[in-house]
Motif scaffolding. Sequence first.
Motif, PDB file in Angstrom:
ATOM      1  N   MET A  93      27.761  32.811   5.557  1.00  0.00           N
ATOM      2  CA  MET A  93      27.886  34.171   5.033  1.00  0.00           C
ATOM      3  C   MET A  93      27.079  34.310   3.746  1.00  0.00           C
ATOM      4  SD  MET A  93      31.447  36.115   4.280  1.00  0.00           S
ATOM      5  CE  MET A  93      31.481  37.812   3.834  1.00  0.00           C
ATOM      6  N   MET A  94      26.403  35.423   3.552  1.00  0.00           N
ATOM      7  CA  MET A  94      25.560  35.606   2.392  1.00  0.00           C
ATOM      8  C   MET A  94      26.371  35.778   1.124  1.00  0.00           C
ATOM      9  SD  MET A  94      22.489  38.024   3.495  1.00  0.00           S
ATOM     10  CE  MET A  94      23.185  38.780   4.918  1.00  0.00           C
ATOM     11  N   LYS A  95      25.779  35.417  -0.005  1.00  0.00           N
ATOM     12  CA  LYS A  95      26.408  35.597  -1.296  1.00  0.00           C
ATOM     13  C   LYS A  95      25.696  36.728  -2.027  1.00  0.00           C
ATOM     14  CE  LYS A  95      27.815  30.781  -1.572  1.00  0.00           C
ATOM     15  NZ  LYS A  95      27.805  29.547  -2.378  1.00  0.00           N
ATOM     16  N   TYR A  96      26.492  37.557  -2.677  1.00  0.00           N
ATOM     17  CA  TYR A  96      25.934  38.712  -3.365  1.00  0.00           C
ATOM     18  C   TYR A  96      26.387  38.692  -4.821  1.00  0.00           C
ATOM     19  CZ  TYR A  96      25.695  40.478   1.397  1.00  0.00           C
ATOM     20  OH  TYR A  96      25.464  40.630   2.735  1.00  0.00           O
ATOM     21  N   PRO A  97      25.560  39.150  -5.703  1.00  0.00           N
ATOM     22  CA  PRO A  97      26.043  39.368  -7.068  1.00  0.00           C
ATOM     23  C   PRO A  97      26.946  40.582  -7.087  1.00  0.00           C
ATOM     24  CG  PRO A  97      23.840  40.242  -6.821  1.00  0.00           C
ATOM     25  CD  PRO A  97      24.168  39.541  -5.520  1.00  0.00           C
ATOM     26  N   ASP A 155      33.642  29.075   4.706  1.00  0.00           N
ATOM     27  CA  ASP A 155      34.509  28.904   5.872  1.00  0.00           C
ATOM     28  C   ASP A 155      35.950  29.060   5.415  1.00  0.00           C
ATOM     29  OD1 ASP A 155      35.154  28.567   8.454  1.00  0.00           O
ATOM     30  OD2 ASP A 155      34.528  26.479   8.627  1.00  0.00           O
ATOM     31  N   TYR A 156      36.799  29.408   6.320  1.00  0.00           N
ATOM     32  CA  TYR A 156      38.209  29.591   6.029  1.00  0.00           C
ATOM     33  C   TYR A 156      39.003  28.641   6.912  1.00  0.00           C
ATOM     34  CZ  TYR A 156      36.763  33.743   3.538  1.00  0.00           C
ATOM     35  OH  TYR A 156      36.164  34.598   2.651  1.00  0.00           O
ATOM     36  N   PRO A 157      40.146  28.161   6.431  1.00  0.00           N
ATOM     37  CA  PRO A 157      40.886  27.140   7.182  1.00  0.00           C
ATOM     38  C   PRO A 157      41.207  27.553   8.612  1.00  0.00           C
ATOM     39  CG  PRO A 157      41.776  27.376   4.970  1.00  0.00           C
ATOM     40  CD  PRO A 157      40.771  28.481   5.152  1.00  0.00           C
ATOM     41  N   TRP A 158      41.419  28.840   8.816  1.00  0.00           N
ATOM     42  CA  TRP A 158      41.847  29.266  10.146  1.00  0.00           C
ATOM     43  C   TRP A 158      40.804  30.145  10.831  1.00  0.00           C
ATOM     44  CZ3 TRP A 158      43.721  34.534  10.936  1.00  0.00           C
ATOM     45  CH2 TRP A 158      43.565  35.333   9.798  1.00  0.00           C
ATOM     46  N   ARG A 183      35.376  39.182  13.972  1.00  0.00           N
ATOM     47  CA  ARG A 183      35.314  37.733  13.828  1.00  0.00           C
ATOM     48  C   ARG A 183      35.510  37.030  15.172  1.00  0.00           C
ATOM     49  NH1 ARG A 183      32.756  33.989  12.741  1.00  0.00           N
ATOM     50  NH2 ARG A 183      32.414  34.927  10.703  1.00  0.00           N
ATOM     51  N   LYS A 184      36.424  37.530  15.996  1.00  0.00           N
ATOM     52  CA  LYS A 184      36.618  36.927  17.322  1.00  0.00           C
ATOM     53  C   LYS A 184      35.334  36.970  18.135  1.00  0.00           C
ATOM     54  CE  LYS A 184      40.224  37.241  19.832  1.00  0.00           C
ATOM     55  NZ  LYS A 184      41.361  37.677  20.677  1.00  0.00           N
ATOM     56  N   ARG A 185      34.696  38.125  18.122  1.00  0.00           N
ATOM     57  CA  ARG A 185      33.470  38.263  18.905  1.00  0.00           C
ATOM     58  C   ARG A 185      32.319  37.459  18.282  1.00  0.00           C
ATOM     59  NH1 ARG A 185      36.950  40.069  21.638  1.00  0.00           N
ATOM     60  NH2 ARG A 185      36.613  37.925  22.316  1.00  0.00           N
ATOM     61  N   LEU A 186      32.264  37.387  16.952  1.00  0.00           N
ATOM     62  CA  LEU A 186      31.248  36.554  16.312  1.00  0.00           C
ATOM     63  C   LEU A 186      31.443  35.090  16.683  1.00  0.00           C
ATOM     64  CD1 LEU A 186      31.160  38.256  12.802  1.00  0.00           C
ATOM     65  CD2 LEU A 186      29.183  38.005  14.308  1.00  0.00           C
ATOM     66  N   ASN A 243      36.159  35.956   7.115  1.00  0.00           N
ATOM     67  CA  ASN A 243      34.797  35.417   7.029  1.00  0.00           C
ATOM     68  C   ASN A 243      33.779  36.256   7.806  1.00  0.00           C
ATOM     69  OD1 ASN A 243      32.818  33.663   6.159  1.00  0.00           O
ATOM     70  ND2 ASN A 243      33.145  32.195   7.814  1.00  0.00           N
ATOM     71  N   VAL A 244      33.741  37.532   7.484  1.00  0.00           N
ATOM     72  CA  VAL A 244      32.778  38.473   8.074  1.00  0.00           C
ATOM     73  C   VAL A 244      32.028  39.124   6.916  1.00  0.00           C
ATOM     74  CG1 VAL A 244      32.481  40.531   9.508  1.00  0.00           C
ATOM     75  CG2 VAL A 244      34.322  38.916  10.014  1.00  0.00           C
TER      76      VAL A 244
END
Length: 767
Positions: A1-5, A760-763, A678-681, A609-610
Amino acid sequence: MMKYPRMSVRIIHAILLFCALFGLPQASPPSPPIYPQAMPHLPGPISWAGTREFAAGSFDAALLAVKTDSRRADSLLWLYKLGMMNAGAGNTAEAVDALNAVGKKCPTLAPLAMEQLGDMAAAAGDDPLAMDSYGSALGASGLPQRYRQYLFEKVKSLTDRGVSLPKSGSWLDDYRKWERRQRMFTAAGLEAICDSLIAADNIAEADSLLEQHLSDLARRDACGVVDRIFQKRSGDTTLVGTKFLFSLATQATGCRNFVLAERMLTQAQRRPDFSKAVTARQSSLLAARIAYGREQWQKAIELYKKYDAAYGGESEVLNNIARAYRSLGNTQNMQVWQDEHIKRFPSHQQSQEILWLRAWNQEEARQFRPAAASYRRIFNTKGRRTEEAHIRHALCYYKLAQYDSVIVHLDTFRKKFPQSNYLWAGMFWQGKAHAAMNRNEEARKVWNEIVKLDPSDYHAHRAMQLMGYADSGTGKYHKAPPNTVLLPENMTRAWLDSISPSSTKKRFSGADSIALRRGAALLSAARTDAAAFFLDNFETNFSGNLLLQYDMASAYAIAGSNARAFRAARRLAWRIPMEHRERMPMQVQAVIFPPFYSTTIRQYAERFNVDPLFVSAVMRQESIFDAAISSPVGASGLMQVMPATGRLIAQELKEPNFTPDSLFNYDLNIRYGTYYLRKRLNQFNGDFVLTLCAYNAGSNNAIKWRDKNRKAEYDIFNEDIGFLETRGYVKKVMGNYWTYQRLVATPGYDYDLPLEPIDDYPWAHEW
């Protein structure tokens, strides 16, 4: 996932309306941001103190903001706002005093003040006072018809509780006419009137009334009425005229209740006067439609052929014969009747659909030359496929690597359809053809023209990616995109005014000015639905006044109506001349691509995480930021979640209290929509295009298109998505997404992005 200011929070200069009428002083800007530096003026400036808090339901905070407003003036407008804020905060006596003063002293604001007084009286159980107040509001001149009907509904709620209408009033005759229409044009009201006529032995009048007004009902209501009428009267058919019975059978067919339709038609045909009441042609066609609807394919074919022989073919007849043969598995006869349709109706839209399907199937089978010839046959037909057929025709040559032919054919298309919705697609593929032959300068020239004319379009973004402005995978800009700038607000306003065609700058009439001031006053009190009764006229009849559209979009957003703000913004976007879009100030782009709900989106985007900008891009296309919207098939809310999908998500998230109406809660809808993305990703390994295909057309179709075109390049894959709607959907959402990417890279654009998104996220992969 991208990081943004994180974008710095900017002060919004949001000031709307009408100083001229109410004597408000020029004001310095108030606080928190919706759009960067938006300053809606409309007739003149107005303080927005308390409006945002009032819209959020923080009534005490709104009242405090109004009382302590440094820009306040003891004007009637300020007094109206004070009354509205006191009413919201529950300070009844103070609200009544302020609103009564406004009602007595200001004809412009009087109906608005009296309406609020009526609402307060009705809530307190003082129905006679409420009736007097609503009557006073209705006595004002210059009220839009929709606002009058809105007040009529409030009056009717009182009469339904037994309150008598006043003995006099200029509005009473109109109210009585409206009330009768309301009773008649609801399913229950129409049935009640007809039942009373039947009870009085006025059967012919009842049937005439039903026949005349069934079509005025919503289809679902009309279908219910037909069903109930037949149940009531089927035991004694002499109560129903033959002609009317046939019309009920026709209505039942339209409601897809084919069993009931067949029973009604059979009863009508047994009548001795049937041949006089109904023509043989009408009867024959309805019988064929019923058989077709009941999937009695062979019977339908025979009836339709009989009709065709007797009365000559109609498009529906020939098309349904072909479809019935297809349902029987007889493709040879299906094609015979499709050819017959094309022969008899060469310019008909259905002929175009037949030709399109044949060409598409040939193209999918990699028979590119026959497909190109089939697409060419569509050029002179009428329908939604005509212009896209030119693009597909050229794409067939692109797939054959005959790039010069692509360029020639698309040059012809551009000249023939200079205003086409497919213009950018044609230019993009011209550039691709040049690039395929290593004519890079020619490709950049064509692509830069798209970027100049419509920089937020999907094809413009793809062009910028191919020219190196942005990453082709993520869309993230690693070069400064051309001409995206934050101008001082006065320069933004001057730019909008300068590009508005002089022919569209109509002067306001006196009635227009009053309506605009009333709408603005309602907006200042966060009453956006009521404000729309006064302001909708300005969105439609003054649409070329771009500065006015910009102001209304900004004002609705400040007043808490994201949906109405975006509707006004879309009208603004459509009417900005193409030659000026390249230099569109960032403030205007922010109105057209707003950061609505970004705080909530960011919360769930982090959780699942989207990319939050991807969620905004989907929302902009799915619902136009309207949390209350429903589709014809039942999808609901901001992310257009289907109830069945919602129930499944509720189970997976262990939220047991879900109901379909829960989807109209913006927070839940964003949560469920983001979770589903997220499911579809996960299902498609992070592929945005396949995720969008699944979101729009279902996972099975997305899998089918992926497997069929696995080796296709990115742009060809997107053009070969199998549904017209889904092709357009993917391009629009990706265009939205890339535009949001560009805007967050521009200093001054406010979007509530996470400081450090977790990779990433634990779940995140538990589904």
